[in-house]
Design a protein around this motif. Structure first.
Motif, PDB file in Angstrom:
ATOM      1  N   UNK A 182       0.810  -1.222   0.000  1.00  0.00           N
ATOM      2  CA  UNK A 182       0.000   0.000   0.000  1.00  0.00           C
ATOM      3  C   UNK A 182       0.842   1.271   0.000  1.00  0.00           C
ATOM      4  N   UNK A 183       2.101   1.166  -0.423  1.00  0.00           N
ATOM      5  CA  UNK A 183       2.914   2.371  -0.545  1.00  0.00           C
ATOM      6  C   UNK A 183       2.230   3.322  -1.537  1.00  0.00           C
ATOM      7  N   UNK A 184       1.950   4.572  -1.146  1.00  0.00           N
ATOM      8  CA  UNK A 184       1.190   5.477  -2.011  1.00  0.00           C
ATOM      9  C   UNK A 184       1.840   5.692  -3.374  1.00  0.00           C
ATOM     10  N   UNK A 185       1.006   5.775  -4.390  1.00  0.00           N
ATOM     11  CA  UNK A 185       1.486   5.962  -5.751  1.00  0.00           C
ATOM     12  C   UNK A 185       2.355   7.212  -5.869  1.00  0.00           C
ATOM     13  N   UNK A 186       1.963   8.298  -5.191  1.00  0.00           N
ATOM     14  CA  UNK A 186       2.740   9.527  -5.296  1.00  0.00           C
ATOM     15  C   UNK A 186       4.146   9.371  -4.710  1.00  0.00           C
ATOM     16  N   UNK A 187       4.283   8.482  -3.716  1.00  0.00           N
ATOM     17  CA  UNK A 187       5.616   8.207  -3.167  1.00  0.00           C
ATOM     18  C   UNK A 187       6.440   7.410  -4.172  1.00  0.00           C
ATOM     19  N   UNK A 188       5.800   6.410  -4.793  1.00  0.00           N
ATOM     20  CA  UNK A 188       6.502   5.609  -5.804  1.00  0.00           C
ATOM     21  C   UNK A 188       6.957   6.481  -6.962  1.00  0.00           C
ATOM     22  N   UNK A 189       6.117   7.445  -7.364  1.00  0.00           N
ATOM     23  CA  UNK A 189       6.521   8.374  -8.426  1.00  0.00           C
ATOM     24  C   UNK A 189       7.825   9.080  -8.069  1.00  0.00           C
ATOM     25  N   UNK A 190       7.933   9.522  -6.846  1.00  0.00           N
ATOM     26  CA  UNK A 190       9.107  10.285  -6.426  1.00  0.00           C
ATOM     27  C   UNK A 190      10.358   9.423  -6.317  1.00  0.00           C
ATOM     28  N   UNK A 191      10.208   8.204  -5.810  1.00  0.00           N
ATOM     29  CA  UNK A 191      11.406   7.396  -5.548  1.00  0.00           C
ATOM     30  C   UNK A 191      11.846   6.559  -6.736  1.00  0.00           C
ATOM     31  N   UNK A 192      10.979   6.469  -7.777  1.00  0.00           N
ATOM     32  CA  UNK A 192      11.348   5.672  -8.951  1.00  0.00           C
ATOM     33  C   UNK A 192      11.388   6.478 -10.239  1.00  0.00           C
ATOM     34  N   UNK A 193      10.818   7.702 -10.243  1.00  0.00           N
ATOM     35  CA  UNK A 193      10.684   8.550 -11.435  1.00  0.00           C
ATOM     36  C   UNK A 193       9.686   7.977 -12.445  1.00  0.00           C
ATOM     37  N   UNK A 194       8.902   6.968 -12.045  1.00  0.00           N
ATOM     38  CA  UNK A 194       7.806   6.484 -12.880  1.00  0.00           C
ATOM     39  C   UNK A 194       6.652   7.475 -12.808  1.00  0.00           C
ATOM     40  N   UNK A 195       5.828   7.512 -13.873  1.00  0.00           N
ATOM     41  CA  UNK A 195       4.638   8.346 -13.781  1.00  0.00           C
ATOM     42  C   UNK A 195       3.526   7.553 -13.087  1.00  0.00           C
ATOM     43  N   UNK A 196       2.468   8.263 -12.714  1.00  0.00           N
ATOM     44  CA  UNK A 196       1.396   7.648 -11.936  1.00  0.00           C
ATOM     45  C   UNK A 196       0.712   6.521 -12.689  1.00  0.00           C
ATOM     46  N   UNK A 197       0.560   6.684 -14.005  1.00  0.00           N
ATOM     47  CA  UNK A 197      -0.109   5.652 -14.801  1.00  0.00           C
ATOM     48  C   UNK A 197       0.651   4.332 -14.742  1.00  0.00           C
ATOM     49  N   UNK A 198       1.965   4.396 -14.925  1.00  0.00           N
ATOM     50  CA  UNK A 198       2.776   3.186 -14.893  1.00  0.00           C
ATOM     51  C   UNK A 198       2.805   2.576 -13.491  1.00  0.00           C
ATOM     52  N   UNK A 199       2.916   3.421 -12.481  1.00  0.00           N
ATOM     53  CA  UNK A 199       2.947   2.924 -11.103  1.00  0.00           C
ATOM     54  C   UNK A 199       1.643   2.205 -10.754  1.00  0.00           C
ATOM     55  N   UNK A 200       0.504   2.791 -11.147  1.00  0.00           N
ATOM     56  CA  UNK A 200      -0.785   2.169 -10.855  1.00  0.00           C
ATOM     57  C   UNK A 200      -0.986   0.883 -11.642  1.00  0.00           C
ATOM     58  N   UNK A 201      -0.467   0.848 -12.869  1.00  0.00           N
ATOM     59  CA  UNK A 201      -0.544  -0.381 -13.667  1.00  0.00           C
ATOM     60  C   UNK A 201       0.197  -1.514 -12.965  1.00  0.00           C
ATOM     61  N   UNK A 202       1.395  -1.235 -12.462  1.00  0.00           N
ATOM     62  CA  UNK A 202       2.176  -2.254 -11.770  1.00  0.00           C
ATOM     63  C   UNK A 202       1.516  -2.654 -10.452  1.00  0.00           C
ATOM     64  N   UNK A 203       0.896  -1.711  -9.783  1.00  0.00           N
ATOM     65  CA  UNK A 203       0.166  -2.051  -8.560  1.00  0.00           C
ATOM     66  C   UNK A 203      -0.987  -3.014  -8.863  1.00  0.00           C
ATOM     67  N   UNK A 204      -1.681  -2.785  -9.965  1.00  0.00           N
ATOM     68  CA  UNK A 204      -2.776  -3.692 -10.336  1.00  0.00           C
ATOM     69  C   UNK A 204      -2.241  -5.086 -10.634  1.00  0.00           C
ATOM     70  N   UNK A 205      -1.106  -5.160 -11.320  1.00  0.00           N
ATOM     71  CA  UNK A 205      -0.524  -6.458 -11.689  1.00  0.00           C
ATOM     72  C   UNK A 205      -0.117  -7.240 -10.439  1.00  0.00           C
ATOM     73  N   UNK A 206       0.490  -6.574  -9.469  1.00  0.00           N
ATOM     74  CA  UNK A 206       1.065  -7.270  -8.319  1.00  0.00           C
ATOM     75  C   UNK A 206       0.202  -7.185  -7.062  1.00  0.00           C
ATOM     76  N   UNK A 207      -0.994  -6.625  -7.191  1.00  0.00           N
ATOM     77  CA  UNK A 207      -1.930  -6.654  -6.069  1.00  0.00           C
ATOM     78  C   UNK A 207      -1.794  -5.535  -5.072  1.00  0.00           C
ATOM     79  N   UNK A 208      -1.049  -4.500  -5.413  1.00  0.00           N
ATOM     80  CA  UNK A 208      -0.899  -3.369  -4.500  1.00  0.00           C
ATOM     81  C   UNK A 208      -2.115  -2.475  -4.496  1.00  0.00           C
ATOM     82  N   UNK A 209      -2.156  -1.573  -3.534  1.00  0.00           N
ATOM     83  CA  UNK A 209      -3.262  -0.607  -3.408  1.00  0.00           C
ATOM     84  C   UNK A 209      -2.685   0.782  -3.177  1.00  0.00           C
TER      85      UNK A 209
END
Length: 210
Positions: A182-209
């Motif tokens: 459940x690490x927030x998407x906005x945090x993942x954006x900052x620490x990985x430089x991924x955009x929100x769309x890609x981060x949310x796509x990966x969360x859906x694939x691996x069961x994150x929220x």
């Protein structure tokens, strides 16, 4: 009764802590909780030869998953005789195009290729990458705690066995560590430089929220 159980647990833990010097082996007793040193020992009087044999590595794993890989573990939890002995093994079945995604252990790993072609490598703490395509009979070492990976670059399924210098080696996959929680998407954006769309796509694939 609770005091007696506690005393028994402590005595079993002490026997495990000094297992390498005062006993021949310490087959794990899962009736008691594990500790950083491992599990308490079963009574040797109740053991048989079968307790020291593990046949699971002779069976191919199911590689029909997103990574195209199956890992069969012979560790203390699946092969209790390894408890306290400082080593374990695993079987890697890697389908065509499959990968063991970048991950790390708290211990070192040695891989032996049995079939196929496997591109294997690790990244040291200076971001230097060491990688090579391994074929049948090749071995490679991955030093403890460093990120490493394996990719099947051949045209047939690949098979390898790995040994690790711990009965409880741990296994942390970078991708699932980031996207299966459940690490927030906005945090993942900052620490990985991924955009929100890609981060949310990966969360859906691996069961994150979140």
């Amino acid at each position: 009764m609770e005091i007696l159980k506690f005393v028994l647990y402590i005595s079993l833990f002490v026997s495990l802590s000094s297992a390498t010097s005062v006993v021949d082996f310490c087959v794990a007793d899962f009736n008691f909780p594990g500790t950083p040193a491992g599990f308490p020992c079963r009574n040797p009087a109740n053991l048989t030869t079968d307790d020291f044999v593990f046949s699971g590595l002779g069976v191919a794993g199911n590689t029909s998953n997103i990574f195209g890989v199956a890992v069969t573990f012979a560790i203390d939890l699946t092969f209790p005789a390894l408890n306290g002995l400082g080593l374990s093994m695993s079987r890697l079945d890697i389908g065509v195009g499959g990968v063991v995604p970048i991950h790390s252990h708290r211990v070192s790993e040695l891989i032996l290729v049995i079939e196929g072609e496997i591109l294997a490598g690790f990244i040291d703490s200076n971001d230097q990458v060491y990688y090579k395509t391994l074929t049948k009979g090749d071995i490679m070492i991955f030093p403890h705690s460093l990120l490493h990976f394996q990719v099947n670059v051949g045209k047939t399924p690949a098979l390898a066995f790995v040994s690790l210098n711990s009965a409880s080696p741990n296994f942390q996959i970078t991708t699932t560590s980031l996207f299966a929680n459940d690490l927030p998407t906005e945090v993942i954006e900052k620490i990985t430089l991924l955009d929100a769309t890609q981060a949310k796509k990966l969360k859906r694939i691996f069961g994150g929220t979140n």
